[in-house]
Motif scaffolding. Structure first.
Motif, mmCIF file in Angstrom:
data_model
loop_
_atom_site.group_PDB
_atom_site.id
_atom_site.type_symbol
_atom_site.label_atom_id
_atom_site.label_comp_id
_atom_site.label_asym_id
_atom_site.label_seq_id
_atom_site.Cartn_x
_atom_site.Cartn_y
_atom_site.Cartn_z
ATOM 1 N N PRO A 120 0.819 -1.215 0.000
ATOM 2 C CA PRO A 120 0.000 0.000 0.000
ATOM 3 C C PRO A 120 0.853 1.265 0.000
ATOM 4 C CG PRO A 120 -0.810 -1.581 1.612
ATOM 5 C CD PRO A 120 0.499 -2.112 1.119
ATOM 6 N N TRP A 121 0.283 2.329 -0.564
ATOM 7 C CA TRP A 121 0.999 3.605 -0.637
ATOM 8 C C TRP A 121 1.484 4.048 0.736
ATOM 9 C CZ3 TRP A 121 0.260 8.536 1.412
ATOM 10 C CH2 TRP A 121 1.009 9.564 0.825
ATOM 11 N N ASP A 122 0.646 3.963 1.761
ATOM 12 C CA ASP A 122 1.043 4.391 3.108
ATOM 13 C C ASP A 122 2.317 3.685 3.560
ATOM 14 O OD1 ASP A 122 -1.338 5.765 2.987
ATOM 15 O OD2 ASP A 122 -2.015 5.153 4.989
ATOM 16 N N ASP A 123 2.398 2.389 3.325
ATOM 17 C CA ASP A 123 3.562 1.624 3.773
ATOM 18 C C ASP A 123 4.804 1.948 2.948
ATOM 19 O OD1 ASP A 123 1.966 0.486 5.669
ATOM 20 O OD2 ASP A 123 1.835 -1.476 4.720
ATOM 21 N N GLN A 124 4.622 2.200 1.657
ATOM 22 C CA GLN A 124 5.778 2.577 0.841
ATOM 23 C C GLN A 124 6.385 3.882 1.347
ATOM 24 O OE1 GLN A 124 5.526 2.156 -3.498
ATOM 25 N NE2 GLN A 124 3.604 1.022 -3.253
ATOM 26 N N VAL A 125 5.523 4.848 1.643
ATOM 27 C CA VAL A 125 5.993 6.168 2.078
ATOM 28 C C VAL A 125 6.544 6.137 3.493
ATOM 29 C CG1 VAL A 125 5.235 8.530 2.589
ATOM 30 C CG2 VAL A 125 4.456 7.396 0.504
ATOM 31 N N ALA A 126 5.864 5.428 4.402
ATOM 32 C CA ALA A 126 6.207 5.497 5.822
ATOM 33 C C ALA A 126 7.204 4.433 6.278
ATOM 34 C CB ALA A 126 4.935 5.388 6.665
#
Length: 422
Positions: A98-104
């Protein structure tokens, strides 16, 4: 002239592609048809020397030097290298992570390592130039990727990059964290007159483009609303213009699109909620639309719907309707799929959907070549097959003017006169 057998041609491709060296000979390419970025021609030839196109026209009128390599491309179409209008090399498909996990959670080193593979896949898919519209939390890693490609360290398309991109405070970033915890937003926050400083800083650190999020979801509320005020957007555009950079706007609401258009941005990305009135305003102001149809299509599939088993989701219906409204209004359409949401190297997916949603194959090919080049200020380098431009060329089996999916039948890819793919 030398006529290469398939065996020796493969060897030439391997040597040029593996080592990225400039071809020291002339190449005379004679396909069944040439799409020059605007029109299709039969019985044409294209002459390449070093990194440039040196001549085009009727095959019996193009003369090569003794010793030139002659490539008879039977059953093939020759086109300018395609231009991807909306990419994120530092993202990978959301059904993987997920985008959130890629960024964070993912380190910049991991993301850059992936991005080098993404760059190569993009080039081998025939897309020799891209706009990369935000590193999505990886700082200015896109600037480094662009440099590595231009210096020949890694293979990839020529890049225009947006660096960190700009968001209004509170409107962006991974969700679900304690509010006392500072999380990597995925872009740079700016508000009020401070947008001037942030725009200047991003340009100073290598951004070719200033990207703004004109609307987004506030907090835990899933409703998308405008973010920057009209005054803030106008300040951003004024500052970027003084630095010789265009501004592009992520905008999916009618009001966000309206404000961004009035501020003077050059392209609207997504445009899901565009109305006939907004599209007429975009046409009047000369603002182009990059619809990113493939991203919505991919996200729909990631939710688990299977073709023929569920009603067409509302978001897809909306994209079809707004895309048709934009076409009806005469808005300039750029080709850009938001690749990274879906797999790099599958960029043709956007072009196929553009045809499926109502554009002719010829108009889609223009969008992905000459129109993208003009809108992105790259037309002095690429986008057409004319003498004096860079030798960025794509050869496909078949005729994509009749069947756009023939763009997937790649015979070879040339960038800057170097052949990367057989």
């Amino acid at each position: 002239m030398n006529t290469l057998s398939s065996h020796w041609l493969a060897l030439v491709f391997f040597i040029c592609g593996a080592f990225g060296s400039q071809a020291q000979t002339q190449f005379l390419l004679v396909p069944d048809r040439v799409f020059d970025g605007e029109q299709v021609h039969t019985n044409w030839a294209v002459l390449v020397e070093s990194d440039q196109i040196t001549a085009t026209g009727p095959a019996d009128q193009i003369k090569a030097k003794p010793g030139a390599t002659f490539l008879r491309l039977e059953g093939c179409t020759l086109l300018p290298g395609l231009i991807e209008g909306h990419a994120h090399l530092l993202l990978h498909p959301y059904n993987e992570t997920p985008w959130d996990d890629q960024v964070a959670k993912e380190s910049d080193a991991l993301r850059v390592a992936r991005a080098t593979v993404h760059a190569r896949k993009t080039l081998l898919a025939g897309f020799t130039s891209i706009r990369d519209l935000g590193s999505e939390g990886a700082g200015y890693a896109d600037v480094g990727l662009k440099t590595a490609i231009s210096e020949g360290i890694i293979p990839g398309p020529r890049m225009l990059v947006a660096g960190r991109a700009m968001v209004a405070t509170g409107s962006y970033g991974p969700k679900g964290f304690d509010t006392d915890f500072t999380v990597n937003l995925g872009a740079e926050a700016a508000d009020g007159d401070d947008v001037i400083r942030v725009a200047r800083d991003q340009m100073g650190k290598g951004a070719d483009i200033v990207k703004v999020y004109a609307d987004y979801r506030w907090g835990i509320n899933r409703v998308v609303l405008p973010t920057f005020s009209q005054h803030e957007l106008s300040l951003i555009v004024e500052t970027a213009r003084s630095g010789g950079r265009p501004v592009v706007a992520h905008a999916s609401t009618a009001e966000g699109m309206r404000r961004a258009t009035l501020a003077g941005v050059e392209t609207i990305e997504h445009g899901d909620g565009g109305t006939p009135e907004v599209f007429r305003l975009m046409k009047e102001k000369g603002v182009a639309l990059c619809p990113t149809l493939a991203a919505s299509d991919a996200l729909n599939q990631y939710k688990g719907w299977k073709k023929g088993e569920e009603p067409e989701p509302a978001v897809i219906r909306l994209k079809r309707e707004t895309f048709k409204e934009a076409l009806k209004a005469g808005v300039t359409i750029c080709a850009g799929g938001d690749v990274g949401v879906f797999a790099h190297g599958d960029n043709v997916r956007e072009l196929e959907l553009m045809v499926n949603y109502g554009m002719s194959p010829a108009d889609v090919l223009r969008s992905a070549t000459s129109i993208n080049a003009r809108v992105f200020h790259m037309d002095s380098l690429v986008g057409k097959i004319v003498a004096g431009l860079k030798a960025d060329l794509l050869v496909v089996k078949g005729d994509p003017l009749k069947n756009i999916s023939d763009l997937r039948k790649i015979e070879f890819v040339m960038k800057d006169g170097v052949i990367y793919r057989n």
